[in-house]
Motif scaffolding. Structure first.
Motif, PDB file in Angstrom:
ATOM      1  N   LEU A 117      45.122  53.620  46.726  1.00  0.00           N
ATOM      2  CA  LEU A 117      44.898  52.459  46.223  1.00  0.00           C
ATOM      3  C   LEU A 117      45.753  50.714  47.042  1.00  0.00           C
ATOM      4  N   LEU A 118      46.785  51.666  47.649  1.00  0.00           N
ATOM      5  CA  LEU A 118      48.061  50.752  48.493  1.00  0.00           C
ATOM      6  C   LEU A 118      48.630  50.982  48.940  1.00  0.00           C
ATOM      7  N   HIS A 119      49.305  50.794  50.494  1.00  0.00           N
ATOM      8  CA  HIS A 119      49.431  50.942  51.733  1.00  0.00           C
ATOM      9  C   HIS A 119      50.927  50.708  51.724  1.00  0.00           C
ATOM     10  N   ASP A 120      51.896  51.168  52.057  1.00  0.00           N
ATOM     11  CA  ASP A 120      53.541  50.407  52.821  1.00  0.00           C
ATOM     12  C   ASP A 120      52.885  49.614  54.160  1.00  0.00           C
ATOM     13  N   GLY A 121      51.783  49.695  54.729  1.00  0.00           N
ATOM     14  CA  GLY A 121      51.755  48.996  56.094  1.00  0.00           C
ATOM     15  C   GLY A 121      53.344  48.851  56.809  1.00  0.00           C
ATOM     16  N   GLY A 122      53.253  50.126  56.871  1.00  0.00           N
ATOM     17  CA  GLY A 122      54.653  49.852  58.068  1.00  0.00           C
ATOM     18  C   GLY A 122      56.008  49.111  57.796  1.00  0.00           C
ATOM     19  N   GLY A 123      56.539  48.170  59.048  1.00  0.00           N
ATOM     20  CA  GLY A 123      57.131  47.562  58.379  1.00  0.00           C
ATOM     21  C   GLY A 123      58.503  47.829  58.710  1.00  0.00           C
ATOM     22  N   GLY A 124      58.981  48.945  58.639  1.00  0.00           N
ATOM     23  CA  GLY A 124      60.512  49.415  57.600  1.00  0.00           C
ATOM     24  C   GLY A 124      60.366  48.931  56.100  1.00  0.00           C
ATOM     25  N   GLY A 125      59.576  48.982  55.447  1.00  0.00           N
ATOM     26  CA  GLY A 125      59.436  48.617  53.796  1.00  0.00           C
ATOM     27  C   GLY A 125      60.149  47.493  53.721  1.00  0.00           C
ATOM     28  N   LYS A 126      59.401  46.564  54.478  1.00  0.00           N
ATOM     29  CA  LYS A 126      59.952  45.331  53.200  1.00  0.00           C
ATOM     30  C   LYS A 126      58.870  45.223  52.225  1.00  0.00           C
ATOM     31  N   LYS A 127      59.361  44.519  51.451  1.00  0.00           N
ATOM     32  CA  LYS A 127      58.455  44.115  50.527  1.00  0.00           C
ATOM     33  C   LYS A 127      57.877  43.585  50.341  1.00  0.00           C
ATOM     34  N   GLU A 128      57.251  42.267  51.679  1.00  0.00           N
ATOM     35  CA  GLU A 128      55.594  42.297  52.045  1.00  0.00           C
ATOM     36  C   GLU A 128      54.660  43.440  52.773  1.00  0.00           C
ATOM     37  N   GLN A 129      55.640  44.183  53.207  1.00  0.00           N
ATOM     38  CA  GLN A 129      54.890  44.550  54.464  1.00  0.00           C
ATOM     39  C   GLN A 129      53.902  45.951  53.610  1.00  0.00           C
ATOM     40  N   VAL A 130      52.667  45.419  52.723  1.00  0.00           N
ATOM     41  CA  VAL A 130      52.215  46.320  51.638  1.00  0.00           C
ATOM     42  C   VAL A 130      50.678  45.523  51.985  1.00  0.00           C
ATOM     43  N   CYS A 131      49.753  46.745  51.820  1.00  0.00           N
ATOM     44  CA  CYS A 131      48.505  46.703  51.952  1.00  0.00           C
ATOM     45  C   CYS A 131      47.585  46.902  50.937  1.00  0.00           C
ATOM     46  N   THR A 132      46.030  46.362  50.759  1.00  0.00           N
ATOM     47  CA  THR A 132      45.350  47.231  49.773  1.00  0.00           C
ATOM     48  C   THR A 132      44.377  48.038  50.789  1.00  0.00           C
ATOM     49  N   THR A 133      43.937  49.061  49.776  1.00  0.00           N
ATOM     50  CA  THR A 133      43.018  50.341  50.826  1.00  0.00           C
ATOM     51  C   THR A 133      41.622  49.247  50.119  1.00  0.00           C
ATOM     52  N   ALA A 134      40.738  49.744  51.082  1.00  0.00           N
ATOM     53  CA  ALA A 134      38.838  49.279  50.375  1.00  0.00           C
ATOM     54  C   ALA A 134      38.953  49.772  49.256  1.00  0.00           C
ATOM     55  N   LEU A 135      39.447  50.911  48.509  1.00  0.00           N
ATOM     56  CA  LEU A 135      39.281  51.425  47.480  1.00  0.00           C
ATOM     57  C   LEU A 135      39.501  50.526  46.598  1.00  0.00           C
ATOM     58  N   ALA A 136      40.782  49.911  46.408  1.00  0.00           N
ATOM     59  CA  ALA A 136      41.520  49.124  45.488  1.00  0.00           C
ATOM     60  C   ALA A 136      40.453  47.358  45.540  1.00  0.00           C
ATOM     61  N   ARG A 137      39.886  47.052  47.050  1.00  0.00           N
ATOM     62  CA  ARG A 137      39.214  45.982  47.002  1.00  0.00           C
ATOM     63  C   ARG A 137      38.005  45.460  46.484  1.00  0.00           C
ATOM     64  N   GLN A 138      37.667  47.009  45.992  1.00  0.00           N
ATOM     65  CA  GLN A 138      36.251  47.223  45.031  1.00  0.00           C
ATOM     66  C   GLN A 138      36.369  47.378  44.236  1.00  0.00           C
ATOM     67  N   LEU A 139      38.010  47.782  43.344  1.00  0.00           N
ATOM     68  CA  LEU A 139      38.017  47.721  42.397  1.00  0.00           C
ATOM     69  C   LEU A 139      38.166  46.963  41.678  1.00  0.00           C
ATOM     70  N   ALA A 140      38.872  45.746  43.041  1.00  0.00           N
ATOM     71  CA  ALA A 140      39.396  44.225  41.721  1.00  0.00           C
ATOM     72  C   ALA A 140      37.659  43.279  41.388  1.00  0.00           C
ATOM     73  N   ASN A 141      36.586  43.565  42.005  1.00  0.00           N
ATOM     74  CA  ASN A 141      35.425  43.218  42.233  1.00  0.00           C
ATOM     75  C   ASN A 141      34.690  44.071  41.027  1.00  0.00           C
ATOM     76  N   SER A 142      34.406  44.986  40.851  1.00  0.00           N
ATOM     77  CA  SER A 142      33.483  45.933  40.448  1.00  0.00           C
ATOM     78  C   SER A 142      34.703  46.377  39.044  1.00  0.00           C
ATOM     79  N   GLN A 143      35.622  46.952  38.528  1.00  0.00           N
ATOM     80  CA  GLN A 143      36.268  47.282  37.941  1.00  0.00           C
ATOM     81  C   GLN A 143      38.061  46.548  37.717  1.00  0.00           C
ATOM     82  N   PRO A 144      37.732  45.014  37.220  1.00  0.00           N
ATOM     83  CA  PRO A 144      39.515  44.916  37.572  1.00  0.00           C
ATOM     84  C   PRO A 144      40.334  44.953  36.414  1.00  0.00           C
ATOM     85  N   GLY A 145      39.839  45.507  35.284  1.00  0.00           N
ATOM     86  CA  GLY A 145      40.831  46.482  34.536  1.00  0.00           C
ATOM     87  C   GLY A 145      41.547  47.462  34.690  1.00  0.00           C
ATOM     88  N   LEU A 146      40.672  48.724  35.184  1.00  0.00           N
ATOM     89  CA  LEU A 146      41.506  49.493  35.855  1.00  0.00           C
ATOM     90  C   LEU A 146      42.098  49.339  37.431  1.00  0.00           C
TER      91      LEU A 146
END
Length: 536
Positions: free
Chosen positions: A238-267
């Motif tokens: 669902l998500l990647h830390d995205g590098g950047g030394g583990g900073k809280k804002e250094q996190v990004c979504t995967t293609a699957l998370a983006r798909q779930l946001a549109n099709s299965q937000p409850g999941l």
């Protein structure tokens, strides 16, 4: 005196004899380790000498050149030690990792140095697999090429197929060939059996191929709760830390998370709550993810509401209560200016009140004050009224609940006007929570006197019971006398006198009767009061 560089070159040449005869001999490893200590010590000394030199520029340049040469042979030595431990015994295989890291070699370079020779009976060494696993398990900015990523899949399908799900979830593997990988995963499923995380990984590959029907079919294999367990097992689906030394804002979504946001937000919301409760993601990281996925913050609010139901940490609960109160007030304010959320909330107000202990049941007087009716026949206006009703119910339920600190909400409520019924209700709730009963009674008698009995029955009890006759009764007498049409006030006064007669003695009741009051009006209540005291 022989320089460290010269001595190292002699040791390197000598080590070639061992490497040609027996690459895994202890003698070779000892010789490389001694060379490592020699170069490392010389490098530290040269670095210090370079920092301390302030004299002749030529001398400083010579020191810099020597330092760079030592760094180069140091990296060369580390790569040789990495090679030695990569194919060594399982006992020392973990040492391949630090040496390969110090060598500065890319993962592609390390892979090329460890490929089995054609026709060789030997497979990949345990040290190399240890290094590769650590590389894939860590968050890194490096992305492997398709060719290298496919080779990584091949390596693990041969050596440790049980790790293929984790390998596919690594952010550096985003260029992997999805069709080819899917075939390998299907073979794994045929041999090892169905698992939830494997199914999700296969669905992700289908998503990369753009095959939504097959993606949907795979995701529907398992119930939502089982899918949530799959995400707990491998959060990087669902998500990647995205590098950047583990900073809280250094996190990004995967293609699957983006798909779930549109099709299965409850999941998606359920999965993120589970990840937080299992210490797989921080609250700030989850917030960042939902901001990325939902431009009107609707999913983020759904997540906060779900978190409020699941969390047992008091600090988290208080933070969530404040956030929800703030966003409800923001949305109420925006409703006034005809701004509505495009996405429907995952849970209704009734669901939240019944399933979350932090939302309290609405006080009965709120129902009298806010009858659930919409008089407007205009569709758009009706929608705005409906949304305002929904938000005001949620905010009122928080104020009726046991957990929200009213002091944090009062400054926010200043943005809401008391002109609307729901705005007035919320201000009245806050004042009541702060035990400002005199003000609340006056305001409620001004706006909606028919709700005052329900209000008094709920709030004016126990230590506040005396307010029935010290505040409410005198107010009603004064207002009834002054009103042109006092039918509602007279009815409320009758009900108030019934309560006062039940709670006071006859002498106390007589003292409460106004000097200019009509005796015949108060006499029945005084009689009731006397009879009750006689029976007592």
């Amino acid at each position: 005196m022989v320089s460290p560089l010269t001595l190292y070159q002699e040791m390197a040449e000598y080590s070639q004899n061992y490497a040609e005869n027996n690459p895994q001999s202890q003698s070779l490893r000892h010789l490389l380790s001694e060379a490592h200590l020699l170069v490392r010590t010389a490098l530290l000394q040269t670095s210090k000498r370079h920092q301390d030199s302030t004299g002749d520029p030529d001398e400083k340049m010579a020191t810099l050149t020597e330092k760079q040469e030592l760094e180069e042979v140091f990296r060369q030595n580390c790569s040789q030690l990495g090679d030695s431990f990569s194919r060594g015994s399982p006992k020392d295989c973990h040492l391949a990792l630090p040496y390969y890291r110090m060598s500065g070699l890319s993962v592609t370079d390390v892979m090329s140095r460890n490929r089995p020779l054609p026709g060789s009976p030997h497979s990949y060494g345990p040290g190399f697999l240890f290094y590769l696993k650590h590389y894939l398990f860590e968050e890194t900015d490096e992305t492997l090429s398709t060719e290298t990523a496919d080779e990584v899949i091949d390596i693990f399908s041969q050596s440790e197929p049980s790790l293929l799900v984790t390998v596919c979830a690594s952010p550096c593997m985003k260029n992997v060939n999805p069709a080819r990988t899917l075939q390998i995963l299907q073979c794994l499923e045929d041999t090892a059996g169905v698992s939830v995380s494997l199914t999700i990984t296969m669905a992700t590959m289908m998503l990369h191929l753009g095959n939504l029907p097959q993606y949907t079919e795979l995701m529907e294999r398992h119930a939502e709760m089982l899918l949530v367990y799959g995400f707990i097992e491998e959060p990087r689906l669902l998500l990647h830390d995205g590098g950047g030394g583990g900073k809280k804002e250094q996190v990004c979504t995967t293609a699957l998370a983006r798909q779930l946001a549109n099709s299965q937000p409850g999941l998606l919301v359920a999965a993120m709550v589970a990840l937080h409760e299992n210490s797989k993601v921080q609250l700030e990281q989850a917030d960042f993810i939902f901001k990325e996925l939902s431009c009107d913050n609707s999913l983020q609010v759904d997540f906060w509401e779900a978190m409020l139901m699941a969390s047992s940490q008091d600090a988290v609960i208080q933070e969530l209560l404040f956030r929800l109160a703030s966003v409800y007030i923001d949305r109420l304010t925006n409703t006034i200016s005809n701004t509505t959320s495009k996405q429907k909330s995952l849970k209704s107000a009734e669901d939240l009140i019944s399933s979350c202990s932090h939302f309290g049941a609405l006080h009965p007087w709120l129902t009298v004050l806010n009858p659930a009716q919409m008089s407007s026949s205009q569709h758009q206006e009706a929608l705005h009224k409906l949304q305002a009703c929904f938000l005001s119910v949620l905010l009122a339920a928080l104020l009726c609940g046991p957990s929200l600190s009213v002091g944090t909400v009062v400054p926010l409520l200043e943005r809401l006007s008391e002109e609307t019924t729901w705005g007035f209700s919320l201000h009245l709730l806050c004042a009541t929570r702060r035990e400002q009963y005199d003000w609340s009674i006056e305001k409620l008698l001004d706006r909606c006197p028919q709700a005052i009995i329900a209000y008094a029955n709920h709030h004016l009890q126990d230590k506040h019971m005396a307010l029935w006759w010290t505040k409410l009764l005198p107010e009603l007498c004064d207002r009834t006398r002054a009103a042109a049409d006092g039918s509602i006030l007279l009815s409320v006064l009758n009900e108030t006198l019934v309560v006062v007669a039940m709670e006071t003695s006859p002498l106390e009741f007589l003292e409460l009767v106004p000097d200019d009051g009509t005796a015949s009006y108060f006499l029945p209540y005084l009689l009731t009061c006397s009879q009750r005291n006689v029976k007592a």
